[in-house]
Design a protein around this motif. Structure first.
Motif, PDB file in Angstrom:
ATOM      1  N   ALA A  40       1.759  -7.289  15.187  1.00  9.08           N
ATOM      2  CA  ALA A  40       2.077  -7.860  13.876  1.00  9.08           C
ATOM      3  C   ALA A  40       3.579  -7.750  13.663  1.00  9.08           C
ATOM      4  O   ALA A  40       4.234  -6.854  14.196  1.00  9.08           O
ATOM      5  CB  ALA A  40       1.330  -7.136  12.761  1.00  9.08           C
ATOM      6  N   LEU A  41       4.114  -8.678  12.871  1.00  8.14           N
ATOM      7  CA  LEU A  41       5.530  -8.649  12.494  1.00  8.14           C
ATOM      8  C   LEU A  41       5.587  -8.469  10.980  1.00  8.14           C
ATOM      9  O   LEU A  41       5.023  -9.268  10.223  1.00  8.14           O
ATOM     10  CB  LEU A  41       6.221  -9.957  12.902  1.00  8.14           C
ATOM     11  CG  LEU A  41       7.681 -10.144  12.454  1.00  8.14           C
ATOM     12  CD1 LEU A  41       8.575  -9.081  13.087  1.00  8.14           C
ATOM     13  CD2 LEU A  41       8.177 -11.540  12.817  1.00  8.14           C
ATOM     14  N   VAL A  42       6.250  -7.404  10.521  1.00  7.56           N
ATOM     15  CA  VAL A  42       6.361  -7.092   9.097  1.00  7.56           C
ATOM     16  C   VAL A  42       7.833  -7.179   8.703  1.00  7.56           C
ATOM     17  O   VAL A  42       8.680  -6.549   9.331  1.00  7.56           O
ATOM     18  CB  VAL A  42       5.808  -5.680   8.792  1.00  7.56           C
ATOM     19  CG1 VAL A  42       5.916  -5.379   7.300  1.00  7.56           C
ATOM     20  CG2 VAL A  42       4.358  -5.554   9.262  1.00  7.56           C
ATOM     21  N   VAL A  43       8.124  -7.965   7.661  1.00  9.87           N
ATOM     22  CA  VAL A  43       9.503  -8.178   7.233  1.00  9.87           C
ATOM     23  C   VAL A  43       9.680  -7.661   5.809  1.00  9.87           C
ATOM     24  O   VAL A  43       8.979  -8.096   4.892  1.00  9.87           O
ATOM     25  CB  VAL A  43       9.891  -9.669   7.300  1.00  9.87           C
ATOM     26  CG1 VAL A  43      11.336  -9.865   6.853  1.00  9.87           C
ATOM     27  CG2 VAL A  43       9.693 -10.201   8.714  1.00  9.87           C
ATOM     28  N   HIS A  44      10.611  -6.722   5.629  1.00  7.43           N
ATOM     29  CA  HIS A  44      10.930  -6.152   4.319  1.00  7.43           C
ATOM     30  C   HIS A  44      12.307  -6.581   3.833  1.00  7.43           C
ATOM     31  O   HIS A  44      12.578  -6.536   2.638  1.00  7.43           O
ATOM     32  CB  HIS A  44      10.947  -4.616   4.394  1.00  7.43           C
ATOM     33  CG  HIS A  44       9.601  -4.007   4.524  1.00  7.43           C
ATOM     34  ND1 HIS A  44       8.926  -3.458   3.473  1.00  7.43           N
ATOM     35  CD2 HIS A  44       8.790  -3.869   5.602  1.00  7.43           C
ATOM     36  CE1 HIS A  44       7.754  -2.993   3.879  1.00  7.43           C
ATOM     37  NE2 HIS A  44       7.661  -3.231   5.168  1.00  7.43           N
ATOM     38  N   ALA A  45      13.187  -6.914   4.734  1.00  5.09           N
ATOM     39  CA  ALA A  45      14.606  -7.035   4.417  1.00  5.09           C
ATOM     40  C   ALA A  45      14.948  -8.362   3.748  1.00  5.09           C
ATOM     41  O   ALA A  45      14.190  -9.334   3.787  1.00  5.09           O
ATOM     42  CB  ALA A  45      15.424  -6.866   5.697  1.00  5.09           C
ATOM     43  N   ILE A  67       5.194 -10.722   5.043  1.00  6.85           N
ATOM     44  CA  ILE A  67       6.435 -10.619   4.282  1.00  6.85           C
ATOM     45  C   ILE A  67       6.146  -9.775   3.038  1.00  6.85           C
ATOM     46  O   ILE A  67       5.251 -10.101   2.252  1.00  6.85           O
ATOM     47  CB  ILE A  67       6.960 -12.008   3.888  1.00  6.85           C
ATOM     48  CG1 ILE A  67       7.210 -12.832   5.162  1.00  6.85           C
ATOM     49  CG2 ILE A  67       8.241 -11.894   3.070  1.00  6.85           C
ATOM     50  CD1 ILE A  67       7.587 -14.270   4.903  1.00  6.85           C
ATOM     51  N   CYS A  68       6.884  -8.681   2.879  1.00  7.86           N
ATOM     52  CA  CYS A  68       6.588  -7.691   1.831  1.00  7.86           C
ATOM     53  C   CYS A  68       7.569  -7.774   0.671  1.00  7.86           C
ATOM     54  O   CYS A  68       8.702  -8.225   0.817  1.00  7.86           O
ATOM     55  CB  CYS A  68       6.641  -6.283   2.427  1.00  7.86           C
ATOM     56  SG  CYS A  68       5.399  -5.987   3.684  1.00  7.86           S
ATOM     57  N   GLY A  69       7.099  -7.300  -0.488  1.00 12.30           N
ATOM     58  CA  GLY A  69       7.942  -7.195  -1.666  1.00 12.30           C
ATOM     59  C   GLY A  69       8.599  -5.835  -1.746  1.00 12.30           C
ATOM     60  O   GLY A  69       8.488  -5.007  -0.832  1.00 12.30           O
ATOM     61  N   SER A  70       9.256  -5.574  -2.865  1.00 16.11           N
ATOM     62  CA  SER A  70       9.997  -4.325  -3.024  1.00 16.11           C
ATOM     63  C   SER A  70       9.087  -3.105  -3.105  1.00 16.11           C
ATOM     64  O   SER A  70       9.535  -1.977  -2.882  1.00 16.11           O
ATOM     65  CB  SER A  70      10.868  -4.390  -4.289  1.00 16.11           C
ATOM     66  OG  SER A  70      10.059  -4.621  -5.436  1.00 16.11           O
ATOM     67  N   ASN A  71       7.783  -3.322  -3.404  1.00 16.23           N
ATOM     68  CA  ASN A  71       6.843  -2.197  -3.472  1.00 16.23           C
ATOM     69  C   ASN A  71       6.164  -1.938  -2.132  1.00 16.23           C
ATOM     70  O   ASN A  71       5.215  -1.177  -2.056  1.00 16.23           O
ATOM     71  CB  ASN A  71       5.798  -2.442  -4.561  1.00 16.23           C
ATOM     72  CG  ASN A  71       4.912  -3.648  -4.273  1.00 16.23           C
ATOM     73  OD1 ASN A  71       5.223  -4.453  -3.379  1.00 16.23           O
ATOM     74  ND2 ASN A  71       3.852  -3.791  -5.023  1.00 16.23           N
ATOM     75  N   HIS A  72       6.647  -2.627  -1.078  1.00 16.72           N
ATOM     76  CA  HIS A  72       6.152  -2.458   0.290  1.00 16.72           C
ATOM     77  C   HIS A  72       4.737  -2.990   0.481  1.00 16.72           C
ATOM     78  O   HIS A  72       4.104  -2.722   1.502  1.00 16.72           O
ATOM     79  CB  HIS A  72       6.227  -0.986   0.737  1.00 16.72           C
ATOM     80  CG  HIS A  72       7.571  -0.383   0.539  1.00 16.72           C
ATOM     81  ND1 HIS A  72       8.657  -0.712   1.326  1.00 16.72           N
ATOM     82  CD2 HIS A  72       8.039   0.496  -0.379  1.00 16.72           C
ATOM     83  CE1 HIS A  72       9.716  -0.054   0.914  1.00 16.72           C
ATOM     84  NE2 HIS A  72       9.373   0.681  -0.125  1.00 16.72           N
ATOM     85  N   ALA A  73       4.234  -3.724  -0.489  1.00  8.51           N
ATOM     86  CA  ALA A  73       2.944  -4.395  -0.365  1.00  8.51           C
ATOM     87  C   ALA A  73       3.190  -5.846   0.053  1.00  8.51           C
ATOM     88  O   ALA A  73       4.231  -6.429  -0.275  1.00  8.51           O
ATOM     89  CB  ALA A  73       2.182  -4.350  -1.692  1.00  8.51           C
ATOM     90  N   GLY A 174       4.399   4.362  -2.512  1.00 10.63           N
ATOM     91  CA  GLY A 174       5.101   3.456  -1.623  1.00 10.63           C
ATOM     92  C   GLY A 174       4.688   3.642  -0.175  1.00 10.63           C
ATOM     93  O   GLY A 174       4.513   2.668   0.567  1.00 10.63           O
ATOM     94  N   LEU A 175       4.541   4.893   0.244  1.00  7.21           N
ATOM     95  CA  LEU A 175       4.075   5.167   1.603  1.00  7.21           C
ATOM     96  C   LEU A 175       2.670   4.620   1.816  1.00  7.21           C
ATOM     97  O   LEU A 175       2.373   4.036   2.870  1.00  7.21           O
ATOM     98  CB  LEU A 175       4.099   6.676   1.863  1.00  7.21           C
ATOM     99  CG  LEU A 175       5.476   7.336   1.986  1.00  7.21           C
ATOM    100  CD1 LEU A 175       5.332   8.857   2.011  1.00  7.21           C
ATOM    101  CD2 LEU A 175       6.204   6.853   3.232  1.00  7.21           C
ATOM    102  N   LEU A 176       1.802   4.828   0.837  1.00  6.35           N
ATOM    103  CA  LEU A 176       0.442   4.293   0.938  1.00  6.35           C
ATOM    104  C   LEU A 176       0.472   2.772   1.026  1.00  6.35           C
ATOM    105  O   LEU A 176      -0.239   2.168   1.852  1.00  6.35           O
ATOM    106  CB  LEU A 176      -0.389   4.737  -0.262  1.00  6.35           C
ATOM    107  CG  LEU A 176      -0.700   6.235  -0.345  1.00  6.35           C
ATOM    108  CD1 LEU A 176      -1.328   6.566  -1.699  1.00  6.35           C
ATOM    109  CD2 LEU A 176      -1.643   6.673   0.776  1.00  6.35           C
TER     110      LEU A 176
END
Length: 306
Positions: A40-45, A67-73, A174-176
């Motif tokens: 999987a490719l996860v993008v936060h930036a 593609i994640c938001g600021s809450n890492h979800a 956030g970790l969860l």
């Protein structure tokens, strides 16, 4: 071994070169990984750019891009259109599945989740006998919402009586969120590979949720993320950063026992989703649910992804 690639640095550029995903910063290559090794490719930036070839090549391999938001979800997921060779037939069976079958499957999923929660609590020194009793009390479709009853006890025991699960919260929450994002990506890929449609959930039915089935099927695995987060917090690491994210992505390699022997979570998840697809086809709930691992902890850290 499939890896979850996390892009957490702003203004990087992603491209494909000779079978590798390359990561560059202002024209200088920062790293690369074989496309066949990506789960999987996860993008936060912010400011990340990519060529269309990135999506087509990952799509060829059934790899989701999250593609994640600021809450890492996750805010969006790019899901490949092409899946299992029986995709059409399986999707029709999934759509036509009778309600009693879905309710029976949900019962088994909730029972597995509650038993996993009890196992995690037991390993953290808590009395967990009530969780086995709660799991036994779950009825078809969980009309009594035993899942929520268990959750209210579980969170207070695992993270303290002042803890509240909040998807928009920071630190532990956030970790969860990040760990669950990794799980969702793993299950989304397995769903695609099994020829099922991620929007057609067993229990979750929010019209705005395009990945309701992934949310359903990740439930029994959530306590494994919770334990990894508990271990990180015990080591004084409660913030989402490159180090903690790398630890959480390693859940894909967590060994889970089964009737076929011990397999990494990513492989066991594929078998679980395949059993869901077969249940839709046969009309009988026969799920290969995850079993508690021999050990769940936060592995030692190493070099981080971009």
């Amino acid at each position: 071994m499939e890896r979850v690639v996390d892009i957490a640095t702003d203004n990087l550029h992603l491209a494909v070169q000779r079978g590798f995903l390359t990561v560059s910063d202002q024209g200088e290559e920062r790293g690369r990984i074989a496309l066949d090794d990506i789960g999987a490719l996860v993008v936060h930036a912010h400011g990340v750019t990519w060529s269309t070839t990135v999506f087509t090549r990952l799509g060829d391999r059934g790899v989701p891009v999250v593609i994640c938001g600021s809450n890492h979800a996750p805010q969006s997921i790019v899901w490949p259109l092409h899946g299992h060779h029986l995709q059409g037939a399986r999707m029709r069976a999934q759509l036509a599945a009778p309600r009693p079958l879905g309710k029976q499957m949900w019962k088994e999923i909730v029972q597995a989740k509650i038993r996993m929660q009890g196992e995690i609590l037991l390993r953290n020194g808590h009395e967990a006998g009530a969780f086995d009793l709660l799991a036994r009390s779950v009825r078809s479709g969980d009309p009594d919402n035993v899942e929520a009853q268990a959750a209210r006890r579980y969170w207070k025991l695992l993270f303290g009586r002042h803890f509240t699960r909040d998807q928009d919260g920071g630190d532990i929450n956030g970790l969860l969120n990040y760990g669950y994002t990794v799980l969702r990506a793993i299950l989304a890929r397995a769903i695609c590979a099994s020829g099922l449609h991620p929007t057609l959930g067993i229990f979750h039915a929010n019209r705005a949720n395009a990945f309701a089935l992934a949310d359903d099927l990740m439930e029994p695995y959530r306590p494994l993320v919770d334990q990894m987060v508990r271990a990180l917090v015990d080591e004084g690491m409660s913030e989402v950063n490159p180090e903690t994210k790398l630890v959480l992505t390693r859940i894909t390699t967590l060994d889970l026992p089964s009737l076929l022997g011990v397999s990494p979570l990513s492989v066991q998840a594929q078998r679980f989703v395949h059993s869901v697809a077969q249940s839709f086809e046969t009309g009988k709930a026969r799920l290969e649910l995850p079993q508690p691992p021999l050990l769940v902890s936060a592995p030692a850290t190493a070099d981080v992804d971009a």
